[in-house]
Design a protein around this motif. Sequence first.
Motif, PDB file in Angstrom:
ATOM      1  N   THR A 131       0.883  -1.255  -0.046  1.00  0.00           N
ATOM      2  CA  THR A 131       0.035  -0.006   0.069  1.00  0.00           C
ATOM      3  C   THR A 131       0.859   1.188   0.112  1.00  0.00           C
ATOM      4  OG1 THR A 131      -1.574   1.311   1.185  1.00  0.00           O
ATOM      5  CG2 THR A 131      -0.065  -0.100   2.599  1.00  0.00           C
ATOM      6  N   GLN A 132       0.447   2.362  -0.328  1.00  0.00           N
ATOM      7  CA  GLN A 132       1.080   3.630  -0.699  1.00  0.00           C
ATOM      8  C   GLN A 132       0.434   4.596   0.353  1.00  0.00           C
ATOM      9  OE1 GLN A 132       0.916   4.881  -4.754  1.00  0.00           O
ATOM     10  NE2 GLN A 132       2.224   3.365  -5.359  1.00  0.00           N
ATOM     11  N   ARG A 133      -0.716   4.052   0.949  1.00  0.00           N
ATOM     12  CA  ARG A 133      -1.791   5.104   1.897  1.00  0.00           C
ATOM     13  C   ARG A 133      -2.036   4.288   3.041  1.00  0.00           C
ATOM     14  NH1 ARG A 133      -6.579   7.387  -1.474  1.00  0.00           N
ATOM     15  NH2 ARG A 133      -6.630   8.419   0.727  1.00  0.00           N
ATOM     16  N   PRO A 134      -1.175   3.859   3.861  1.00  0.00           N
ATOM     17  CA  PRO A 134      -1.652   3.141   5.048  1.00  0.00           C
ATOM     18  C   PRO A 134      -2.589   3.788   5.950  1.00  0.00           C
ATOM     19  CG  PRO A 134       0.620   4.016   5.334  1.00  0.00           C
ATOM     20  CD  PRO A 134       0.441   4.364   3.939  1.00  0.00           C
ATOM     21  N   MET A 135      -2.590   4.857   6.052  1.00  0.00           N
ATOM     22  CA  MET A 135      -3.567   5.609   7.078  1.00  0.00           C
ATOM     23  C   MET A 135      -4.963   5.453   6.422  1.00  0.00           C
ATOM     24  SD  MET A 135      -2.354   6.539   9.805  1.00  0.00           S
ATOM     25  CE  MET A 135      -4.034   7.301  10.233  1.00  0.00           C
ATOM     26  N   ALA A 136      -4.917   5.518   5.146  1.00  0.00           N
ATOM     27  CA  ALA A 136      -6.269   5.375   4.367  1.00  0.00           C
ATOM     28  C   ALA A 136      -6.893   3.923   4.800  1.00  0.00           C
ATOM     29  CB  ALA A 136      -6.415   5.329   2.774  1.00  0.00           C
ATOM     30  N   HIS A 137      -6.098   3.082   4.905  1.00  0.00           N
ATOM     31  CA  HIS A 137      -6.562   1.687   5.534  1.00  0.00           C
ATOM     32  C   HIS A 137      -7.134   1.753   6.771  1.00  0.00           C
ATOM     33  CE1 HIS A 137      -5.438  -0.689   1.605  1.00  0.00           C
ATOM     34  NE2 HIS A 137      -4.550   0.528   1.608  1.00  0.00           N
ATOM     35  N   VAL A 138      -6.248   2.573   7.648  1.00  0.00           N
ATOM     36  CA  VAL A 138      -6.658   2.650   9.211  1.00  0.00           C
ATOM     37  C   VAL A 138      -8.156   3.242   9.302  1.00  0.00           C
ATOM     38  CG1 VAL A 138      -6.051   3.837  11.109  1.00  0.00           C
ATOM     39  CG2 VAL A 138      -4.234   2.626   9.862  1.00  0.00           C
ATOM     40  N   TRP A 139      -8.348   4.206   8.517  1.00  0.00           N
ATOM     41  CA  TRP A 139      -9.703   4.951   8.505  1.00  0.00           C
ATOM     42  C   TRP A 139     -10.743   4.044   7.970  1.00  0.00           C
ATOM     43  CZ3 TRP A 139     -10.465   8.431  11.731  1.00  0.00           C
ATOM     44  CH2 TRP A 139      -9.349   9.571  11.890  1.00  0.00           C
ATOM     45  N   ARG A 140     -10.462   3.231   6.835  1.00  0.00           N
ATOM     46  CA  ARG A 140     -11.215   2.298   6.126  1.00  0.00           C
ATOM     47  C   ARG A 140     -11.556   1.293   7.195  1.00  0.00           C
ATOM     48  NH1 ARG A 140     -14.348  -1.340   5.129  1.00  0.00           N
ATOM     49  NH2 ARG A 140     -14.526  -2.638   3.421  1.00  0.00           N
ATOM     50  N   GLY A 141     -10.451   0.817   8.197  1.00  0.00           N
ATOM     51  CA  GLY A 141     -10.926  -0.032   8.934  1.00  0.00           C
ATOM     52  C   GLY A 141     -11.932   0.274  10.248  1.00  0.00           C
ATOM     53  N   LEU A 142     -11.307   1.465  10.602  1.00  0.00           N
ATOM     54  CA  LEU A 142     -12.255   2.051  11.874  1.00  0.00           C
ATOM     55  C   LEU A 142     -13.978   1.964  11.160  1.00  0.00           C
ATOM     56  CD1 LEU A 142      -9.965   4.594  13.002  1.00  0.00           C
ATOM     57  CD2 LEU A 142     -10.789   2.960  14.471  1.00  0.00           C
ATOM     58  N   ILE A 143     -13.803   2.715  10.345  1.00  0.00           N
ATOM     59  CA  ILE A 143     -15.519   2.777   9.806  1.00  0.00           C
ATOM     60  C   ILE A 143     -15.912   1.626   9.557  1.00  0.00           C
ATOM     61  CG2 ILE A 143     -16.991   3.770   8.332  1.00  0.00           C
ATOM     62  CD1 ILE A 143     -14.606   5.971   7.556  1.00  0.00           C
ATOM     63  N   GLY A 144     -15.203   0.676   8.783  1.00  0.00           N
ATOM     64  CA  GLY A 144     -16.064  -0.600   8.293  1.00  0.00           C
ATOM     65  C   GLY A 144     -16.084  -1.609   9.485  1.00  0.00           C
ATOM     66  N   THR A 145     -15.289  -1.596  10.491  1.00  0.00           N
ATOM     67  CA  THR A 145     -15.258  -2.436  11.791  1.00  0.00           C
ATOM     68  C   THR A 145     -16.483  -1.942  12.454  1.00  0.00           C
ATOM     69  OG1 THR A 145     -12.637  -2.711  11.693  1.00  0.00           O
ATOM     70  CG2 THR A 145     -14.187  -3.429  13.653  1.00  0.00           C
ATOM     71  N   THR A 146     -16.791  -0.690  12.673  1.00  0.00           N
ATOM     72  CA  THR A 146     -17.666  -0.070  13.237  1.00  0.00           C
ATOM     73  C   THR A 146     -19.140  -0.478  12.749  1.00  0.00           C
ATOM     74  OG1 THR A 146     -16.404   1.807  13.901  1.00  0.00           O
ATOM     75  CG2 THR A 146     -19.007   2.063  14.204  1.00  0.00           C
ATOM     76  N   ALA A 147     -19.279  -0.594  11.376  1.00  0.00           N
ATOM     77  CA  ALA A 147     -20.278  -0.840  10.613  1.00  0.00           C
ATOM     78  C   ALA A 147     -20.532  -2.267  10.734  1.00  0.00           C
ATOM     79  CB  ALA A 147     -20.058  -0.624   9.085  1.00  0.00           C
ATOM     80  N   MET A 148     -19.497  -3.060  10.807  1.00  0.00           N
ATOM     81  CA  MET A 148     -19.642  -4.726  11.126  1.00  0.00           C
ATOM     82  C   MET A 148     -20.273  -4.784  12.431  1.00  0.00           C
ATOM     83  SD  MET A 148     -17.045  -7.555  10.610  1.00  0.00           S
ATOM     84  CE  MET A 148     -16.238  -6.933   9.078  1.00  0.00           C
ATOM     85  N   GLY A 149     -19.467  -4.515  13.483  1.00  0.00           N
ATOM     86  CA  GLY A 149     -20.211  -4.561  14.662  1.00  0.00           C
ATOM     87  C   GLY A 149     -21.418  -4.024  15.138  1.00  0.00           C
TER      88      GLY A 149
END
Length: 307
Positions: free
Chosen positions: A64-82
């Motif tokens: 990846t070239q944008r690690p922080m983008a994955h962090v934000w996607r993880g935060l939002i997506g994990t919240t949605a899943m939970g």
Amino acid sequence: MQPLKGIVLKLVAVTCFITMTSLIKATAGHVPPGQSVFFRSFFALPVILGWLAVRGDLRTGWRTQRPMAHVWRGLIGTTAMGCGFAGLAFLPLPEVTALQYATPILVVVFAGMFLNEKVGVFRLSAVGLGMVGVLIVLEPRVTTLGADTVAVTEAVGAMIVIFGATCAALAQVHIRNMVREEQTSAIVFWFTITSTLLSLLTLPFGWAWPSGAEAGMLILAGVLGGFGQIFLTSCYRFADASVVAPFDYASMIFALAIGYFIFAEVPTPQMLLGAGIVILAGVIIILRERHLGLKRGKARAAKSIES
């Protein structure tokens, strides 16, 4: 393009996801949602890694070239899943499914807000129609609020699912921005990693020791989630998104059948009406997107001829 193959893959993906959701629901009375997210993510990881290996992308597919983008996607997506998993403990499976259909409708709104995509009156009208459908599904939960403890719990569950659907829409808009620079395989891989790690933060809030049957269902849910993600990703290689998108709504048929035969959940006419309106709005948006895509394609073709 092989549209029939794309449609079949999309239906297989939908089947994987609704079966996964049903397994999570079967354990929701005892297993906290954060723990369910962990099983869903951790046991999907071997499937994702196997997929990358088969594609020959094991060494490069996760870069990846944008690690922080994955962090934000993880935060939002994990919240949605939970939130989605939490709602399964309070509401019938078809109702949770219907409320989650708000996601593609909200994507249109958020794409206009954050990606500067042009949203015309036609699509805004479809969004409004979809919101009416969501309100019809929600109405019994809101009007009975305070009647008793069960009513309050179900109302809270409905609000949690709606919040999760909103987060899922934000995640999809974020992904639209990410795919301009990031590989799809990297997005899938790093979301699986981040959701696994983030779910562990819920450990201090009390995880349950699952029975053998519950552990088996949770592990199977993770494996099915991994395969569902692969089939979903693969279907777009054979058909346009506008072709396969309407088949998302097959999940309602599966949810109604599973809810009735497995969980003894009988849908109300009002819930079915609201779900039908939301589905109609979603199909209208999909058809509009397809029409606009065809117009853009013709415009590009005409421009290339002129030049």
